[in-house]
Design a protein around this motif. Sequence first.
Motif, PDB file in Angstrom:
ATOM      1  N   ASP A 179       5.249  10.438 -17.656  1.00  0.00           N
ATOM      2  CA  ASP A 179       4.395  10.698 -16.500  1.00  0.00           C
ATOM      3  C   ASP A 179       5.010   9.909 -15.355  1.00  0.00           C
ATOM      4  N   VAL A 180       4.719  10.292 -14.136  1.00  0.00           N
ATOM      5  CA  VAL A 180       5.174   9.494 -12.985  1.00  0.00           C
ATOM      6  C   VAL A 180       3.944   9.176 -12.159  1.00  0.00           C
ATOM      7  N   GLU A 181       3.733   7.892 -11.913  1.00  0.00           N
ATOM      8  CA  GLU A 181       2.493   7.495 -11.246  1.00  0.00           C
ATOM      9  C   GLU A 181       2.349   8.101  -9.855  1.00  0.00           C
ATOM     10  N   GLN A 182       3.408   8.052  -9.052  1.00  0.00           N
ATOM     11  CA  GLN A 182       3.355   8.686  -7.732  1.00  0.00           C
ATOM     12  C   GLN A 182       4.725   9.273  -7.401  1.00  0.00           C
ATOM     13  N   GLY A 183       4.722  10.490  -6.898  1.00  0.00           N
ATOM     14  CA  GLY A 183       5.969  11.169  -6.542  1.00  0.00           C
ATOM     15  C   GLY A 183       6.624  11.789  -7.771  1.00  0.00           C
ATOM     16  N   GLY A 184       7.874  12.268  -7.569  1.00  0.00           N
ATOM     17  CA  GLY A 184       8.655  12.769  -8.699  1.00  0.00           C
ATOM     18  C   GLY A 184       8.334  14.179  -9.151  1.00  0.00           C
ATOM     19  N   ALA A 185       7.591  14.933  -8.359  1.00  0.00           N
ATOM     20  CA  ALA A 185       7.274  16.311  -8.745  1.00  0.00           C
ATOM     21  C   ALA A 185       8.526  17.180  -8.665  1.00  0.00           C
ATOM     22  N   THR A 186       8.489  18.289  -9.385  1.00  0.00           N
ATOM     23  CA  THR A 186       9.534  19.295  -9.235  1.00  0.00           C
ATOM     24  C   THR A 186       8.976  20.353  -8.294  1.00  0.00           C
ATOM     25  N   VAL A 187       9.688  20.583  -7.193  1.00  0.00           N
ATOM     26  CA  VAL A 187       9.135  21.457  -6.155  1.00  0.00           C
ATOM     27  C   VAL A 187      10.031  22.677  -5.928  1.00  0.00           C
ATOM     28  N   PHE A 188       9.390  23.843  -5.836  1.00  0.00           N
ATOM     29  CA  PHE A 188      10.071  25.092  -5.504  1.00  0.00           C
ATOM     30  C   PHE A 188       9.648  25.454  -4.083  1.00  0.00           C
ATOM     31  N   PRO A 189      10.451  25.087  -3.091  1.00  0.00           N
ATOM     32  CA  PRO A 189      10.032  25.244  -1.691  1.00  0.00           C
ATOM     33  C   PRO A 189       9.792  26.703  -1.298  1.00  0.00           C
ATOM     34  N   VAL A 190      10.611  27.620  -1.800  1.00  0.00           N
ATOM     35  CA  VAL A 190      10.454  29.014  -1.402  1.00  0.00           C
ATOM     36  C   VAL A 190       9.158  29.593  -1.955  1.00  0.00           C
ATOM     37  N   LEU A 191       8.844  29.212  -3.176  1.00  0.00           N
ATOM     38  CA  LEU A 191       7.639  29.751  -3.833  1.00  0.00           C
ATOM     39  C   LEU A 191       6.408  28.904  -3.543  1.00  0.00           C
ATOM     40  N   GLN A 192       6.633  27.788  -2.856  1.00  0.00           N
ATOM     41  CA  GLN A 192       5.551  26.846  -2.553  1.00  0.00           C
ATOM     42  C   GLN A 192       4.799  26.426  -3.810  1.00  0.00           C
ATOM     43  N   GLN A 193       5.586  25.981  -4.782  1.00  0.00           N
ATOM     44  CA  GLN A 193       4.990  25.498  -6.028  1.00  0.00           C
ATOM     45  C   GLN A 193       5.483  24.083  -6.295  1.00  0.00           C
TER      46      GLN A 193
ATOM     47  N   VAL B  90       0.854  -1.185   0.000  1.00  0.00           N
ATOM     48  CA  VAL B  90       0.000   0.000   0.000  1.00  0.00           C
ATOM     49  C   VAL B  90       0.896   1.243   0.000  1.00  0.00           C
ATOM     50  N   LEU B  91       0.837   2.017  -1.086  1.00  0.00           N
ATOM     51  CA  LEU B  91       1.674   3.204  -1.195  1.00  0.00           C
ATOM     52  C   LEU B  91       0.787   4.427  -1.312  1.00  0.00           C
ATOM     53  N   ASN B  92       0.849   5.280  -0.302  1.00  0.00           N
ATOM     54  CA  ASN B  92      -0.003   6.465  -0.280  1.00  0.00           C
ATOM     55  C   ASN B  92      -1.474   6.114  -0.445  1.00  0.00           C
ATOM     56  N   GLY B  93      -1.877   5.074   0.233  1.00  0.00           N
ATOM     57  CA  GLY B  93      -3.285   4.700   0.210  1.00  0.00           C
ATOM     58  C   GLY B  93      -3.706   3.875  -0.994  1.00  0.00           C
ATOM     59  N   LYS B  94      -2.792   3.657  -1.918  1.00  0.00           N
ATOM     60  CA  LYS B  94      -3.159   2.868  -3.096  1.00  0.00           C
ATOM     61  C   LYS B  94      -2.571   1.460  -2.991  1.00  0.00           C
ATOM     62  N   GLN B  95      -3.412   0.480  -3.215  1.00  0.00           N
ATOM     63  CA  GLN B  95      -2.964  -0.911  -3.107  1.00  0.00           C
ATOM     64  C   GLN B  95      -2.335  -1.370  -4.420  1.00  0.00           C
ATOM     65  N   TYR B  96      -1.099  -1.835  -4.341  1.00  0.00           N
ATOM     66  CA  TYR B  96      -0.430  -2.372  -5.529  1.00  0.00           C
ATOM     67  C   TYR B  96      -0.283  -3.867  -5.398  1.00  0.00           C
ATOM     68  N   GLU B  97      -0.065  -4.509  -6.547  1.00  0.00           N
ATOM     69  CA  GLU B  97       0.166  -5.938  -6.508  1.00  0.00           C
ATOM     70  C   GLU B  97       1.640  -6.174  -6.230  1.00  0.00           C
ATOM     71  N   ALA B  98       2.011  -5.959  -4.990  1.00  0.00           N
ATOM     72  CA  ALA B  98       3.402  -6.096  -4.577  1.00  0.00           C
ATOM     73  C   ALA B  98       3.409  -6.265  -3.080  1.00  0.00           C
ATOM     74  N   SER B  99       4.365  -6.996  -2.579  1.00  0.00           N
ATOM     75  CA  SER B  99       4.465  -7.135  -1.130  1.00  0.00           C
ATOM     76  C   SER B  99       5.880  -7.549  -0.763  1.00  0.00           C
ATOM     77  N   LEU B 100       6.199  -7.366   0.484  1.00  0.00           N
ATOM     78  CA  LEU B 100       7.516  -7.752   0.974  1.00  0.00           C
ATOM     79  C   LEU B 100       7.397  -9.033   1.790  1.00  0.00           C
ATOM     80  N   THR B 101       8.465  -9.816   1.794  1.00  0.00           N
ATOM     81  CA  THR B 101       8.495 -11.018   2.624  1.00  0.00           C
ATOM     82  C   THR B 101       9.158 -10.677   3.955  1.00  0.00           C
ATOM     83  N   ALA B 102       9.087 -11.637   4.865  1.00  0.00           N
ATOM     84  CA  ALA B 102       9.726 -11.437   6.175  1.00  0.00           C
ATOM     85  C   ALA B 102      11.229 -11.210   6.010  1.00  0.00           C
ATOM     86  N   LEU B 103      11.842 -11.861   5.028  1.00  0.00           N
ATOM     87  CA  LEU B 103      13.278 -11.657   4.811  1.00  0.00           C
ATOM     88  C   LEU B 103      13.557 -10.227   4.357  1.00  0.00           C
ATOM     89  N   ASP B 104      12.644  -9.667   3.554  1.00  0.00           N
ATOM     90  CA  ASP B 104      12.804  -8.277   3.096  1.00  0.00           C
ATOM     91  C   ASP B 104      12.702  -7.294   4.259  1.00  0.00           C
TER      92      ASP B 104
END
Length: 481
Positions: free
Chosen positions: A418-432, A136-150
Motif C-alpha cells: 500500500d502507499v500511504e500518500q501518492g504513488g497511484a498509477t494514472v491513465f491521463p487520456v482515460l482519466q483513470q 504537513v503533507l496534503n493536510g495531514k500532520q506527520y511527526e516530521a519537520s525541517l530545520t532552518a538548515l534544511d
Amino acid sequence: TKKSVSTSVVGMLELVQLEADLIDSLSTYADELEAKLKVLKSFVPKLQAESNEAVTQMENYVSNPINSFSLIRRMHEDWHDWKIFMESSIGQSQVAFLNKAKLQFPTKTDLNEASSSIVRLQKMYNLTAKDMARGVLNGKQYEASLTALDTYAMGRYLNKQNRDMAREWFVVTSELLKEQTPLTPLAGEREKVLHLFAQAIFDYEYYSIALSVFDHALLLANKTANPTLLSKRSKFEELARKEAEVVEKTNSKIKPSEFEIGCRGQFKQQSKLLCEYKSELSPFLQLAPVKVEEVFLDPLIMVFHDVLTSREIDELQQIARPLLKRTTILHNSGVETVHSSRIAKGTWLTRDFNNLTLRIERRIMDMVDLELSGSEDLQIMNYGIGGHFEPHYDYFEPDDLDEGDNNRLATLLFYLTDVEQGGATVFPVLQQAVSPKRGAALFWYNINANGSVDPKSFHGGCPVLVGSKWIMTQWISNNIS
Ligand SMILES: O=C(O)CCC(=O)C(=O)O
Ligand SMILES: [Fe+2]
C-alpha cells in the motif's frame, strides 16, 4: 562507487543506521573528553594547593628536606606523566570511524536528487514550503519537520531554476531562524548565525527576507541603535523596497496536466464498475476465485484483488532487496540510461527463479488467460520518496521494431505495498487513477485487438508522497513468432 541513496526507501534505511552509529561515536567522544577533563579538574586544585604553599614561603619550603625531595621527584617524574597525559589524543578512533563512514555519505548528486524530489512533490501535490517544513503533507500532520538548515538548502537548490519557489523556501528559513538555532558545531552564537544568514540571503538577492533576518539579529542582541549596523540596515532596506515592486508582477498560475490532476485524486469519480468473481476460466480460479474490478472497458483495464499473499510478497521483497539497482529507461537506440523521468530502483527476476516465481507464472497465466512464453522477465521495483515514472507507453513504436519482434501486448502490474500518500498509477487520456493496494494486480492492454498500438494506454506512476511503493511488473508479449 556510484550508488544513489534517495531513489529508494531501502537505500535510506542504511543511512538512518549510519547516522545513529555516528551519533553514538560522537557521544563516546564526549565521554572520553569528559573523563580527561575530570582528571584535570580533580587534580589541578590539589596541585595548586601544594604549590601555593610553596610559593608563599619559598625559602622555608625548600629548607625542609622532605619538601625539597618531593619537589625534585615531582619535577623529575610527574611532569613527564602530565606531558604524556596532555598529549594523549582523544577521538582518534571516532575520527577514524567518521572517515570510514564518509565513504557512504550521500554525495552532492544525492542531495540534488533529494531536493528535486521535494520540488517534484511540491509541484505535483501543490504543497507549500511552509507546510512541508512543518510536516504537513496534503493536510495531514506527520511527526516530521525541517530545520532552518534544511529549508535554506532547498532555497539554494532552487535559486538557479525557480526564484519564486526559492523565495518561498527562504521565507520559511527566515521564520525558522527566529525560532531555532541551527544544530551545527560551526554555527557559533545565535546573533552571529543570524547575521551570516542575513548576508547569505542578501547575496542571493532576496533583500526583504535578508532584511527580516537582519532585523531579528538586531532585536535579539539589543543593537537596534548601533550606528554601524543601522547603516548596513538602510542598504538592505533600500534594495528590499525596489525588490517588492518586481515580485508583485510575477506569480502566474499554470494549468495542471491531466497526469497531475489524476495524481491529486481529482478525476471525476467514475461510478465503480462491478466487482465480480472470475471463476470459470481456469482450474486455479475455480479453486481460488479472484475478485476482479473493472476500471475501464475500452481499452480494458482491470484490477485483480488479493492475488499475492503477504508471505509471498515478503519473500519477493527479500529476494529483490539486495539486487535493487537504479532503474534506467530504454531509448529507441536500445541504450539504457538513468533519467529523471523514472526514479526508482529495480531488478529483473526470471520466472523460473524458484518455486514461488514458477507458482506466480502459473497464476498469471490463469488470471489473464494469456501465454507468457516469449515475454520478458518479471521486474520488481521500489520507489522512494518522490520516486515516480512519468507518463509513457509500455509498447514499442512499430517503427522501432524489426520484422517478427514481439511487442508488449499487455501489462500486469502487481502492487506489493500500500502507499500511504501518492504513488497511484494514472491513465491521463482515460482519466483513470488506481491506487496501490498490497496484493492486488492492475492489468491493461497496450495493443488493440487489431494489432495496432493503443495510445490511450498512456500511463505513469505518480510520485510517492509518503510511503514506500513496491511493484512487480510482467509485460506480456503478443508472441508474433
Ligand atoms: O509505478 C506505476 O504505477 C507504473 C509503472 C509503469 O508504468 C511501468 O513500470 O511500466
Ligand atoms: Fe509502464
